[in-house]
Design a protein around this motif. Structure first.
Motif, PDB file in Angstrom:
ATOM      1  N   VAL A   1      -1.946 -32.699   0.752  1.00  0.00           N
ATOM      2  CA  VAL A   1      -2.909 -31.914  -0.010  1.00  0.00           C
ATOM      3  C   VAL A   1      -2.883 -32.413  -1.450  1.00  0.00           C
ATOM      4  O   VAL A   1      -1.820 -32.536  -2.058  1.00  0.00           O
ATOM      5  CB  VAL A   1      -2.567 -30.409   0.015  1.00  0.00           C
ATOM      6  N   GLU A   2      -4.060 -32.731  -1.972  1.00  0.00           N
ATOM      7  CA  GLU A   2      -4.172 -33.199  -3.352  1.00  0.00           C
ATOM      8  C   GLU A   2      -4.787 -32.106  -4.221  1.00  0.00           C
ATOM      9  O   GLU A   2      -5.842 -31.577  -3.903  1.00  0.00           O
ATOM     10  CB  GLU A   2      -5.040 -34.467  -3.426  1.00  0.00           C
ATOM     11  N   ILE A   3      -4.097 -31.775  -5.323  1.00  0.00           N
ATOM     12  CA  ILE A   3      -4.579 -30.765  -6.267  1.00  0.00           C
ATOM     13  C   ILE A   3      -4.840 -31.446  -7.602  1.00  0.00           C
ATOM     14  O   ILE A   3      -3.942 -32.057  -8.178  1.00  0.00           O
ATOM     15  CB  ILE A   3      -3.536 -29.643  -6.448  1.00  0.00           C
ATOM     16  N   GLN A   4      -6.067 -31.364  -8.064  1.00  0.00           N
ATOM     17  CA  GLN A   4      -6.437 -31.954  -9.349  1.00  0.00           C
ATOM     18  C   GLN A   4      -6.721 -30.842 -10.352  1.00  0.00           C
ATOM     19  O   GLN A   4      -7.568 -29.990 -10.133  1.00  0.00           O
ATOM     20  CB  GLN A   4      -7.658 -32.869  -9.206  1.00  0.00           C
ATOM     21  N   ILE A   5      -5.967 -30.893 -11.461  1.00  0.00           N
ATOM     22  CA  ILE A   5      -6.043 -29.846 -12.475  1.00  0.00           C
ATOM     23  C   ILE A   5      -6.812 -30.347 -13.702  1.00  0.00           C
ATOM     24  O   ILE A   5      -6.662 -31.496 -14.112  1.00  0.00           O
ATOM     25  CB  ILE A   5      -4.619 -29.433 -12.928  1.00  0.00           C
ATOM     26  N   LYS A   6      -7.615 -29.471 -14.259  1.00  0.00           N
ATOM     27  CA  LYS A   6      -8.179 -29.716 -15.585  1.00  0.00           C
ATOM     28  C   LYS A   6      -7.731 -28.584 -16.487  1.00  0.00           C
ATOM     29  O   LYS A   6      -8.042 -27.416 -16.230  1.00  0.00           O
ATOM     30  CB  LYS A   6      -9.709 -29.791 -15.552  1.00  0.00           C
ATOM     31  N   GLU A   7      -6.963 -28.923 -17.521  1.00  0.00           N
ATOM     32  CA  GLU A   7      -6.446 -27.904 -18.422  1.00  0.00           C
ATOM     33  C   GLU A   7      -7.378 -27.738 -19.619  1.00  0.00           C
ATOM     34  O   GLU A   7      -8.165 -28.623 -19.942  1.00  0.00           O
ATOM     35  CB  GLU A   7      -5.055 -28.299 -18.915  1.00  0.00           C
ATOM     36  N   TYR A   8      -7.266 -26.592 -20.258  1.00  0.00           N
ATOM     37  CA  TYR A   8      -7.982 -26.401 -21.512  1.00  0.00           C
ATOM     38  C   TYR A   8      -7.420 -27.368 -22.553  1.00  0.00           C
ATOM     39  O   TYR A   8      -6.219 -27.645 -22.589  1.00  0.00           O
ATOM     40  CB  TYR A   8      -7.833 -24.963 -22.013  1.00  0.00           C
ATOM     41  N   GLU A   9      -8.295 -27.885 -23.380  1.00  0.00           N
ATOM     42  CA  GLU A   9      -7.894 -28.855 -24.394  1.00  0.00           C
ATOM     43  C   GLU A   9      -6.973 -28.225 -25.431  1.00  0.00           C
ATOM     44  O   GLU A   9      -7.143 -27.071 -25.823  1.00  0.00           O
ATOM     45  CB  GLU A   9      -9.143 -29.398 -25.092  1.00  0.00           C
TER      46      GLU A   9
ATOM     47  N   SER B   1     -10.002 -25.606 -14.588  1.00  0.00           N
ATOM     48  CA  SER B   1     -10.634 -25.783 -13.279  1.00  0.00           C
ATOM     49  C   SER B   1      -9.668 -26.481 -12.333  1.00  0.00           C
ATOM     50  O   SER B   1      -8.723 -27.142 -12.758  1.00  0.00           O
ATOM     51  CB  SER B   1     -11.932 -26.588 -13.399  1.00  0.00           C
ATOM     52  N   VAL B   2      -9.940 -26.336 -11.014  1.00  0.00           N
ATOM     53  CA  VAL B   2      -9.070 -26.901  -9.976  1.00  0.00           C
ATOM     54  C   VAL B   2      -9.920 -27.484  -8.860  1.00  0.00           C
ATOM     55  O   VAL B   2     -10.935 -26.903  -8.479  1.00  0.00           O
ATOM     56  CB  VAL B   2      -8.128 -25.831  -9.371  1.00  0.00           C
ATOM     57  N   ASP B   3      -9.497 -28.631  -8.338  1.00  0.00           N
ATOM     58  CA  ASP B   3     -10.079 -29.197  -7.123  1.00  0.00           C
ATOM     59  C   ASP B   3      -8.970 -29.375  -6.098  1.00  0.00           C
ATOM     60  O   ASP B   3      -7.867 -29.836  -6.440  1.00  0.00           O
ATOM     61  CB  ASP B   3     -10.745 -30.552  -7.398  1.00  0.00           C
TER      62      ASP B   3
END
Length: 261
Positions: A111-119, A100-102
């Motif tokens: 610009v701030e990009i927050q990443i959630k990677e697969y575990e 997912s990305v915010d």
């Protein structure tokens, strides 16, 4: 009676004119201020002053920051007000590592990009390098010289279908149990292609099967908690869960050290 002071109209006219002039001046200053603010906003929006000057990326471990920025398609010529957040998110999510990305604007030009990677649920070793396997089944090409100890080493899975099934089961495991696993070996037989053996960080081995592995592995902490601290052996989590000691005499069959759970 006290006499009221009478002010002639001639005396009042200059004061009225002065009050009207002040009111008109205040109104003119107000309109001029609004005008210059609007002009400044238009100049800001149309000039390079509103272009993106800084992009920050957080939450990424497997994918590099430069790669995320490149995939976002944001550059220093991108106007911060014309950014389509949904499009930026979709661009970055094309990377199979990203779950997912915010995206957020931080004025005036960040610009701030927050990443959630697969575990990471495991590693496979190829040509001397450890390649992470993610919860969505993706294997990330890496130049890591070690597995970092944050997920088990997966060994011997020569068929992708069984590796995918194993990955799916590992994804379902609680992190507390996943962290106890050191190695997972695929041990297929003619009768059971799903057979696996596990080496645990606490010194035990586990004999099990890929099918419903996550569900069956839930009993592991309970079994270990009931064993003596000096006991070491194999914990079977197949049809029934039981412990078999490494010290068991092969001629004795089932012993006190092999306790069905």
């Amino acid at each position: 009676m006290e006499k009221k002071q009478i002010v002639s109209i001639e005396d009042r006219i200059p004061k009225l004119k002065q009050a009207r002039k002040k009111k008109a001046n205040r109104r003119l200053i107000f309109y001029l201020t609004i005008f210059f603010i609007l002009i400044s906003i238009i100049v800001y929006l149309q000039s390079p002053l509103s272009n993106v000057k800084k992009i920050t990326v957080t939450g990424n471990t497997s994918v590099k920051t430069k790669e995320v920025i490149k995939q976002s398609k944001l550059t220093d010529s991108t106007n911060i007000w014309t950014i389509n957040k949904t499009k930026v998110k979709n661009n970055i999510k094309e990377n199979p590592v990203v779950q997912s990305v915010d995206v957020d604007r931080k004025l005036p030009w960040t610009v701030e990009i927050q990443i959630k990677e697969y575990e990471r649920v495991g590693y496979i070793k190829k040509e001397g390098y450890y390649h992470p396997i993610l919860g969505n089944g993706t294997t990330v090409t890496s130049n890591q010289k070690s597995s970092n100890g944050d997920a088990p080493l997966i060994i011997g899975f020569s068929e992708g279908a069984y590796l995918d099934k194993m990955t799916d089961e590992l994804q379902k495991l609680p992190e507390s149990i996943l962290n106890l696993i050191s190695e997972i070996h695929w041990k297929p037989t003619d009768e059971n292609k799903n057979k696996i053996s596990l080496y645990m960080n606490d010194g035990f081995m586990v004999d099990g099967t890929i099918r419903n592995f996550a569900e069956k592995m839930q009993v592991y902490p309970s079994i270990v908690s009931q064993l003596d601290s000096d006991s070491k052996g194999i914990i079977h989590i197949g049809v029934g869960a039981y412990f078999e000691s490494f010290d068991k005499n092969p001629d004795e069959g089932e012993t006190e050290d092999s306790t069905e759970r």
